[in-house]
Motif scaffolding. Structure first.
Motif, PDB file in Angstrom:
ATOM      1  N   MET A   1       9.247 -24.611 -20.606  1.00 43.97           N
ATOM      2  CA  MET A   1       8.735 -25.505 -21.643  1.00 43.97           C
ATOM      3  C   MET A   1       9.840 -26.176 -22.452  1.00 43.97           C
ATOM      4  O   MET A   1       9.758 -27.365 -22.784  1.00 43.97           O
ATOM      5  N   VAL A   2      10.900 -25.435 -22.765  1.00 39.08           N
ATOM      6  CA  VAL A   2      11.986 -26.011 -23.555  1.00 39.08           C
ATOM      7  C   VAL A   2      12.778 -27.021 -22.712  1.00 39.08           C
ATOM      8  O   VAL A   2      13.237 -28.052 -23.224  1.00 39.08           O
ATOM      9  N   MET A   3      12.905 -26.759 -21.415  1.00 44.77           N
ATOM     10  CA  MET A   3      13.572 -27.709 -20.521  1.00 44.77           C
ATOM     11  C   MET A   3      12.794 -29.014 -20.449  1.00 44.77           C
ATOM     12  O   MET A   3      13.371 -30.113 -20.540  1.00 44.77           O
ATOM     13  N   VAL A   4      11.485 -28.914 -20.304  1.00 39.28           N
ATOM     14  CA  VAL A   4      10.646 -30.104 -20.211  1.00 39.28           C
ATOM     15  C   VAL A   4      10.617 -30.861 -21.541  1.00 39.28           C
ATOM     16  O   VAL A   4      10.607 -32.103 -21.563  1.00 39.28           O
ATOM     17  N   GLU A   5      10.637 -30.142 -22.648  1.00 33.22           N
ATOM     18  CA  GLU A   5      10.681 -30.795 -23.957  1.00 33.22           C
ATOM     19  C   GLU A   5      11.949 -31.637 -24.087  1.00 33.22           C
ATOM     20  O   GLU A   5      11.918 -32.754 -24.627  1.00 33.22           O
ATOM     21  N   ALA A   6      13.059 -31.111 -23.587  1.00 34.07           N
ATOM     22  CA  ALA A   6      14.318 -31.867 -23.612  1.00 34.07           C
ATOM     23  C   ALA A   6      14.207 -33.124 -22.748  1.00 34.07           C
ATOM     24  O   ALA A   6      14.710 -34.195 -23.122  1.00 34.07           O
TER      25      ALA A   6
ATOM     26  N   LEU B   1      20.433 -32.993 -21.028  1.00 32.12           N
ATOM     27  CA  LEU B   1      21.308 -31.913 -21.505  1.00 32.12           C
ATOM     28  C   LEU B   1      21.643 -32.038 -22.992  1.00 32.12           C
ATOM     29  O   LEU B   1      21.560 -31.043 -23.727  1.00 32.12           O
ATOM     30  N   PRO B   2      22.020 -33.239 -23.496  1.00 36.93           N
ATOM     31  CA  PRO B   2      22.329 -33.342 -24.929  1.00 36.93           C
ATOM     32  C   PRO B   2      21.148 -32.960 -25.825  1.00 36.93           C
ATOM     33  O   PRO B   2      21.347 -32.411 -26.922  1.00 36.93           O
ATOM     34  N   MET B   3      19.928 -33.253 -25.368  1.00 36.30           N
ATOM     35  CA  MET B   3      18.735 -32.898 -26.142  1.00 36.30           C
ATOM     36  C   MET B   3      18.533 -31.383 -26.165  1.00 36.30           C
ATOM     37  O   MET B   3      18.113 -30.814 -27.170  1.00 36.30           O
ATOM     38  N   LEU B   4      18.840 -30.747 -25.044  1.00 35.12           N
ATOM     39  CA  LEU B   4      18.702 -29.296 -24.960  1.00 35.12           C
ATOM     40  C   LEU B   4      19.681 -28.609 -25.899  1.00 35.12           C
ATOM     41  O   LEU B   4      19.355 -27.602 -26.539  1.00 35.12           O
ATOM     42  N   LYS B   5      20.886 -29.155 -25.992  1.00 38.69           N
ATOM     43  CA  LYS B   5      21.919 -28.554 -26.836  1.00 38.69           C
ATOM     44  C   LYS B   5      21.540 -28.544 -28.319  1.00 38.69           C
ATOM     45  O   LYS B   5      21.935 -27.648 -29.061  1.00 38.69           O
ATOM     46  N   LYS B   6      20.757 -29.542 -28.741  1.00 37.96           N
ATOM     47  CA  LYS B   6      20.366 -29.590 -30.157  1.00 37.96           C
ATOM     48  C   LYS B   6      18.881 -29.257 -30.369  1.00 37.96           C
ATOM     49  O   LYS B   6      18.322 -29.520 -31.426  1.00 37.96           O
TER      50      LYS B   6
ATOM     51  N   GLY C   1       9.243 -16.926 -29.790  1.00 34.03           N
ATOM     52  CA  GLY C   1       9.898 -17.151 -31.078  1.00 34.03           C
ATOM     53  C   GLY C   1      10.624 -18.486 -31.109  1.00 34.03           C
ATOM     54  O   GLY C   1      10.428 -19.350 -30.246  1.00 34.03           O
ATOM     55  N   ASP C   2      11.470 -18.672 -32.106  1.00 35.51           N
ATOM     56  CA  ASP C   2      12.214 -19.919 -32.263  1.00 35.51           C
ATOM     57  C   ASP C   2      13.380 -19.966 -31.276  1.00 35.51           C
ATOM     58  O   ASP C   2      14.144 -19.002 -31.158  1.00 35.51           O
ATOM     59  N   ILE C   3      13.523 -21.101 -30.610  1.00 35.89           N
ATOM     60  CA  ILE C   3      14.591 -21.265 -29.625  1.00 35.89           C
ATOM     61  C   ILE C   3      15.528 -22.388 -30.051  1.00 35.89           C
ATOM     62  O   ILE C   3      15.111 -23.532 -30.236  1.00 35.89           O
ATOM     63  N   ALA C   4      16.792 -22.034 -30.233  1.00 39.06           N
ATOM     64  CA  ALA C   4      17.875 -22.989 -30.488  1.00 39.06           C
ATOM     65  C   ALA C   4      19.127 -22.347 -29.909  1.00 39.06           C
ATOM     66  O   ALA C   4      19.246 -21.116 -29.883  1.00 39.06           O
ATOM     67  N   PHE C   5      20.043 -23.162 -29.443  1.00 37.02           N
ATOM     68  CA  PHE C   5      21.219 -22.642 -28.746  1.00 37.02           C
ATOM     69  C   PHE C   5      22.504 -22.893 -29.530  1.00 37.02           C
ATOM     70  O   PHE C   5      22.644 -23.915 -30.206  1.00 37.02           O
ATOM     71  N   ASP C   6      23.451 -21.953 -29.414  1.00 37.10           N
ATOM     72  CA  ASP C   6      24.756 -22.162 -30.017  1.00 37.10           C
ATOM     73  C   ASP C   6      25.636 -22.977 -29.064  1.00 37.10           C
ATOM     74  O   ASP C   6      25.178 -23.411 -28.000  1.00 37.10           O
ATOM     75  N   ASP C   7      26.907 -23.178 -29.433  1.00 33.19           N
ATOM     76  CA  ASP C   7      27.751 -24.058 -28.622  1.00 33.19           C
ATOM     77  C   ASP C   7      28.092 -23.486 -27.248  1.00 33.19           C
ATOM     78  O   ASP C   7      28.550 -24.214 -26.364  1.00 33.19           O
ATOM     79  N   LYS C   8      27.852 -22.181 -27.034  1.00 26.65           N
ATOM     80  CA  LYS C   8      28.080 -21.580 -25.717  1.00 26.65           C
ATOM     81  C   LYS C   8      26.854 -21.626 -24.814  1.00 26.65           C
ATOM     82  O   LYS C   8      26.940 -21.409 -23.613  1.00 26.65           O
ATOM     83  N   GLY C   9      25.692 -21.842 -25.431  1.00 29.53           N
ATOM     84  CA  GLY C   9      24.450 -21.816 -24.665  1.00 29.53           C
ATOM     85  C   GLY C   9      23.646 -20.548 -24.900  1.00 29.53           C
ATOM     86  O   GLY C   9      22.585 -20.362 -24.311  1.00 29.53           O
TER      87      GLY C   9
END
Length: 381
Positions: free
Chosen positions: A318-323, A336-341, A349-357
Motif C-alpha cells: 500500500m505504501v509503495m502504491v501510494e508513492a 522513489l522520491p515520494m517514498l523517501k518523504k 501504524g505510522d510509516i515514515a522512513f529515515d535517510d537509510k530506509g
C-alpha cells in the motif's frame, strides 16, 4: 445491399476502436513478492504472500488511477526457499520481468544478497520482515523496511532479560544465518549492558533437529535465560528437547520464533510463560482497531490466523502504491522520491522512513505463551 447491412460492420468498427481506446487507458503495474513458500518456514512465507494478495486485490477493486490511467495491478510471487542462492536467482527473474517494485524478501539472509540485484536494476525494494541492520547500511537508495531492525529488537530483548526476568547468567544459541547471528549479537549487547554474563554461546543451523549435545552443555552452566537467534521451525523442537532434559530456564527469541505456529511446533515444551519473544512492530491505542480488523479480514479470506508479517506486507504494498500515485508514475526512479518523504497511516501504524530506509520510531511487541496461546506482554519503542 440494404442500409441496415451496411451499418453492422460500421458499428463493429466503432466498438472495436472504443475498446482499443479503453485498453490504451489501462496500465499494468507488476509488483513482485518473494518469500519462502517451500521449506521449513513455508508457513511464514505463505503468510507474507497472502498479505500481498490481499493488498493487490483491494487495490484492483478500488480502481486506482496513476498518471490519468486506470491501473491493473499484477502480483508476481516467487519462492526463495529461505536460501540466499535461490533468493538471488528469483531476484534476477523479477528484474527480467521488469516489475515496478518488489516486496520482500522475508529473511535477512535472502534479502541482503537480493538487494544488490534490485539496486543495480534501479528497482525499489521494501522488506516487510528482514531485520538485520546490514540491509539498509549498504547505501542502496531504493531499499526500505517497515519493521524495526535487530539493533532495536535484540537490544530490547537483552535489556528485558535482565530488568524483568532478573537474568544474571544467559546462554545464547544462533542458527548461523544473517538473521540469527545478527539478532543474537544485539541481544548479547543489550544483556551485557545491563550487567548479565554470557556463560555459554553455541551454534546450530536452520535445518537442525537434534540439539541434545548443545542443550546438555548449556544445562551444565545453569543459565537463567536461553536466547535463540533463529526461526520457529527450529525453536519448536529445541523447546521439546529442553523439557525432556529438565531445563526450566526462560527461553527468549526474536520475531523469527514469535509465531502462532510455535505452540504446535513446541508441543508441551511451550510451557506457561516460559517463552518470551518480540515481534518487530506493534500498535497501541487508536491504531489497534486497524490491525484487529485486518486480522479478522485475513482469517475470513484465508481460513487461518495471521502468523506475523502479513500485515506488514500488506502495508508495504500500500505504501509503495501510494508513492506511485503521488508521483503519477509507476517507475521506480520517479516514485522513489515520494517514498523517501512518505508519511502513511497503515494497519501496522505510522510509516515514515529515515535517510537509510529504516522505519522511523519502530515499535516492538513483546509476547509470551500461556494456555497454548500467544499472549501480548507490552508494546515498546
Amino acid at each position: 445491399m440494404s442500409f441496415k447491412t451496411k451499418m453492422i460492420p460500421l458499428a463493429g468498427a466503432i466498438a472495436f476502436a472504443f475498446a482499443g481506446s479503453a485498453a490504451a487507458q489501462e496500465m499494468v503495474v507488476k509488483i513482485g513478492h518473494v518469500g519462502p513458500v517451500s521449506g521449513a518456514i513455508a508457513h511464514l512465507g505463505k503468510d507474507n504472500e497472502n498479505g500481498a494478495k490481499m493488498a493487490i486485490e483491494e487495490l484492483n477493486a478500488k480502481g486506482v488511477m496513476i498518471g490519468g490511467k486506470k491501473v491493473k495491478f499484477e502480483l508476481q510471487a516467487e519462492d526463495d526457499g529461505g536460501d540466499p542462492k535461490q533468493g538471488t536467482t528469483v531476484a534476477q527473474k523479477l528484474v527480467d520481468a521488469k516489475v515496478n517494485g518488489v516486496i520482500g524478501h522475508l529473511n535477512s539472509g535472502t534479502t541482503i544478497p537480493a538487494s544488490k540485484i534490485y539496486n543495480d536494476a534501479g528497482i525499489v525494494q521494501i522488506s516487510p520482515s528482514a531485520t538485520n541492520p546490514k540491509y539498509t547500511q549498504q547505501g542502496y537508495k531504493g531499499a526500505f523496511r517497515v519493521v524495526a531492525n535487530d539493533g532495536q529488537l535484540g537490544g530490547t530483548l537483552g535489556r528485558y532479560a535482565v530488568q524483568i526476568n532478573k537474568a544474571k547468567k544467559i546462554a545464547v544459541i544462533d542458527d548461523k544465518t544473517a538473521y540469527g547471528e545478527g539478532v543474537a549479537a544485539e541481544f548479547i549487547k543489550g544483556a551485557k549492558a545491563k550487567g548479565a554474563e554470557v556463560v555459554v554461546q553455541e551454534h546450530t543451523t536452520d535445518k537442525s533437529t537434534d540439539f541434545s549435545a548443545i542443550l546438555t552443555t548449556i544445562k551444565a552452566k545453569n543459565p537463567d535465560v536461553i536466547f535463540f537467534g533463529g526461526m520457529d521451525a527450529v525453536a519448536g523442537p529445541m523447546l521439546r528437547q529442553m523439557k525432556a532434559l529438565g531445563i526450566t530456564a526462560k527461553f527468549m527469541g526474536g520475531d523469527g520464533i514469535c509465531t502462532t505456529d510455535l505452540v504446535k511446533l513446541a508441543g508441551d515444551g511451550i510451557g506457561e510463560g516460559q517463552v518470551v519473544c518480540a515481534e518487530a512492530g506493534g500498535v497501541v491505542d487508536a491504531q489497534k482497531k486497524g490491525m484487529d480488523d485486518f486480522k479478522v479480514a485475513y482469517k475470513k479470506k484465508f481460513g487461518v490466523e495471521v502468523q506475523i508479517y502479513a500485515p506488514y506486507v500488506y502495508d508495504s504494498v500500500m505504501v509503495m502504491v501510494e508513492a506511485m500515485k503521488q508521483a503519477n508514475s509507476a517507475e521506480s526512479a520517479k516514485y522513489l522520491p515520494m517514498l523517501k518523504k512518505m508519511k502513511y497511516k497503515g494497519v501496522t501504524g505510522d510509516i515514515a522512513f529515515d535517510d537509510k530506509g529504516d522505519i522511523k520510531d519502530g515499535t516492538l511487541t513483546l509476547f509470551t505463551y500461556k494456555a497454548g496461546k500467544r499472549e501480548l506482554v507490552q508494546v515498546v519503542k
